[in-house]
Design an enzyme around this catalytic site. Structure first.
Site, PDB file in Angstrom:
ATOM      1  N   CYS A  77       1.037  -1.154  -0.205  1.00 44.70           N
ATOM      2  CA  CYS A  77       0.071  -0.362  -0.361  1.00 44.70           C
ATOM      3  C   CYS A  77       1.167   1.179  -0.156  1.00 44.70           C
ATOM      4  CB  CYS A  77      -1.026  -0.111   1.120  1.00 44.70           C
ATOM      5  SG  CYS A  77      -1.924  -1.713   1.433  1.00 44.70           S
ATOM      6  N   ALA A  78       0.980   1.324  -0.624  1.00 46.23           N
ATOM      7  CA  ALA A  78       2.333   2.316  -0.832  1.00 46.23           C
ATOM      8  C   ALA A  78       2.056   3.747  -0.744  1.00 46.23           C
ATOM      9  CB  ALA A  78       4.111   1.897  -2.655  1.00 46.23           C
TER      10      ALA A  78
ATOM     11  N   GLY B  72       6.787   7.784   0.919  1.00 49.99           N
ATOM     12  CA  GLY B  72       7.376   7.958   2.248  1.00 49.99           C
ATOM     13  C   GLY B  72       7.747   6.635   2.570  1.00 49.99           C
ATOM     14  N   LYS B  73       7.140   5.786   2.884  1.00 42.99           N
ATOM     15  CA  LYS B  73       7.688   4.638   3.681  1.00 42.99           C
ATOM     16  C   LYS B  73       8.439   3.481   2.608  1.00 42.99           C
ATOM     17  CE  LYS B  73       4.524   4.459   6.862  1.00 42.99           C
ATOM     18  NZ  LYS B  73       3.204   5.525   6.518  1.00 42.99           N
TER      19      LYS B  73
ATOM     20  N   ASP C 120       0.674   0.276  -5.337  1.00 39.05           N
ATOM     21  CA  ASP C 120      -0.986   0.921  -5.095  1.00 39.05           C
ATOM     22  C   ASP C 120      -1.574   1.221  -5.723  1.00 39.05           C
ATOM     23  OD1 ASP C 120      -1.484   3.118  -2.717  1.00 39.05           O
ATOM     24  OD2 ASP C 120      -2.227   3.879  -4.380  1.00 39.05           O
TER      25      ASP C 120
ATOM     26  N   ASP D 143      -4.038  -3.395  -7.925  1.00 41.33           N
ATOM     27  CA  ASP D 143      -5.563  -3.934  -7.152  1.00 41.33           C
ATOM     28  C   ASP D 143      -5.101  -4.552  -5.956  1.00 41.33           C
ATOM     29  OD1 ASP D 143      -7.132  -4.180  -5.446  1.00 41.33           O
ATOM     30  OD2 ASP D 143      -9.131  -4.434  -6.724  1.00 41.33           O
TER      31      ASP D 143
ATOM     32  N   ASP E  94       1.261  -1.338   5.005  1.00 44.85           N
ATOM     33  CA  ASP E  94       0.426  -0.007   5.836  1.00 44.85           C
ATOM     34  C   ASP E  94      -0.698   0.543   5.580  1.00 44.85           C
ATOM     35  OD1 ASP E  94       0.493   2.205   6.958  1.00 44.85           O
ATOM     36  OD2 ASP E  94       1.656   3.027   5.065  1.00 44.85           O
TER      37      ASP E  94
ATOM     38  N   CYS F  60      -2.424   3.986  11.117  1.00 45.45           N
ATOM     39  CA  CYS F  60      -2.363   5.391  11.650  1.00 45.45           C
ATOM     40  C   CYS F  60      -3.454   5.466  12.207  1.00 45.45           C
ATOM     41  CB  CYS F  60      -1.991   6.864  10.904  1.00 45.45           C
ATOM     42  SG  CYS F  60      -2.894   6.910   8.937  1.00 45.45           S
TER      43      CYS F  60
END
Length: 427
Positions: free
Chosen positions: A262-263, A267-268, A286, A313, A333, A386
């Protein structure tokens, strides 16, 4: 050229009509109108995020002075009143007369010029009587925090039940503090100490982050970070300190194959490639092709050649063909309700709903199940969100472990930088 307040009004209107996030709206605005001065940009951002951050408090006050119930007002008129009230209530350095007069002029220039008189009346009444307002009693903690800390009532109630009154109060207060701007040093090109010294030529208030050994906090930047030479040279990435912890948890080793499922904007993913020392392979997936394009452009800026972006997907049937297994380490993520990043994205307070968590948890468990099939025996799978909702965190992990006995839970602490290990518990 429109005034800063006019631009802010336009962003608020677009955010409602298109369900777009304010940070992206502002980025698009500045890209389309580079002639907007930096001082105006700072004021526009302060207005837009301030209205989102304090919306419940503002509406509670406006309701005291508007003869027409707020739900019956046009959205444009309500946004104008919110902008004016925010400046009057929260911005000491903005002259009250400027806040009122500009709101009146914007009302007169819109599709309903007659509303200028109403805006003038409501805001001037607020100016006269704001000191006489009686806030809810703190004995009724739900009502008190809902109004004084501007959070949805359902969220305050949920947190009190799950975290307790003291933690909820502290959390709501923290949500309303303006977050710092945090950078991640690209250690493939420069050390943090050297970057700090270079940036002091541009920014006066800098300090190394407490928990991440690669982070730098920038307070009150007067210059857009994207405009400075160090950014163009790829010496740093803008990334929150908590987000920087994820690469340490996954702990990629040079030469390994890594999958970021789930890029997003990367950032990660770019941090993981940095930790790989540009040796190995990193596949960043993504479903949003625009995000993958931005990720690829950013990777080039940072000098990271091992990232391959793939718009796909995760739950689709063709991904295994495009991403052949196995991988040494996988990061999920997962998309989530985002309750943990309200401080940076205050609009989330008014977008998310409690029932969203059940739907998201079902999607998250599917992501984990899919990811488990691509992992090498003995590999590492990191699940990150998050949010502060147990349904999307502990419950998802518990369910996955129950359904997949070949996996075991490891404590996070030993993988974190030394100064950050006390932030985790055995779960």
């Amino acid at each position: 050229m429109p005034s800063a307040r006019a631009w802010a009004l336009d962003c608020l209107l677009q955010g409602e009509n298109k369900d777009r996030f304010p940070d992206r709206l502002l980025a698009d605005l500045y890209r389309q109108h580079p002639e907007i001065p930096s001082l105006d940009r700072a004021f526009i951002q302060q207005l837009v995020f301030g209205v989102y951050r304090w919306r419940a408090s503002i509406d509670w006050v406006l309701d005291k002075f508007s003869r027409t119930p707020l739900p019956r007002l046009s959205f444009r008129l309500l946004c104008l009143l919110r902008l004016g009230a925010f400046q009057i209530l929260f911005l000491d350095k903005v002259p009250v007369s400027a806040a009122v007069n500009e709101a009146v002029e914007l009302a007169k220039s819109g599709p309903a010029p007659w509303t200028g008189g109403m805006v003038n009346g409501v805001l001037r009444a607020l100016v006269r009587e704001k000191e006489t307002l009686n806030l809810p009693d703190s004995q009724d903690l739900v009502a008190y925090l809902t109004i004084t800390q501007s959070h949805p009532e359902w969220l305050v109630r949920f947190w009190i039940e799950s975290l307790g009154p003291r933690e909820t109060t502290a959390l709501c207060e923290a949500d309303n503090r303006i977050p710092p701007l945090t950078l991640r040093t690209n250690t493939l090109k420069i050390s943090r100490s050297t970057l700090l010294e270079q940036l002091r030529n541009t920014f006066a208030d800098l300090e190394p982050t407490i928990y991440s050994p690669e982070g730098i906090r920038v307070a009150h930047p007067r210059t857009a970070l994207q405009d400075i030479p160090e950014y163009r040279q790829g010496l740093f990435q803008i990334q929150d300190e908590a987000s920087q912890m994820i690469a340490f948890l996954l702990d990629p080793q040079p030469g390994e194959r890594i999958l970021d499922l789930c890029a997003g904007f990367g950032g990660k993913a770019t941090h993981l490639a940095q930790r790989l020392e540009s040796r190995g392979e990193l596949l960043a997936v993504d479903r949003d092709s625009r995000k993958i394009r931005d990720l690829a452009q950013n990777a080039r800026r940072l000098g990271l050649s091992i990232i391959r972006g793939l718009p796909a997907d995760i739950l689709g049937p063709d991904l295994p063909r495009k991403a052949p297994a196995p991988f040494d380490r996988i990061l999920v993520d997962a998309p989530c309700s985002g309750w943990g990043v309200i401080r940076r994205h205050p609009d989330l307070k008014w977008r998310v709903r409690l029932e969203d968590s059940d739907r998201l948890a079902q999607q998250q468990i599917k992501f984990l199940q899919k990811a488990s099939g691509w992992l090498k025996s003995g590999g590492v799978l990191v699940y990150a969100t998050c949010t502060l909702c147990p349904e999307e965190n502990e419950r998802v992990v518990e369910r996955f472990l129950n359904e997949n006995p070949g996996f075991r839970l490891e404590p996070a602490g030993p993988f974190l930088p030394e100064g950050a290990r006390d932030l985790s518990d055995p779960r």
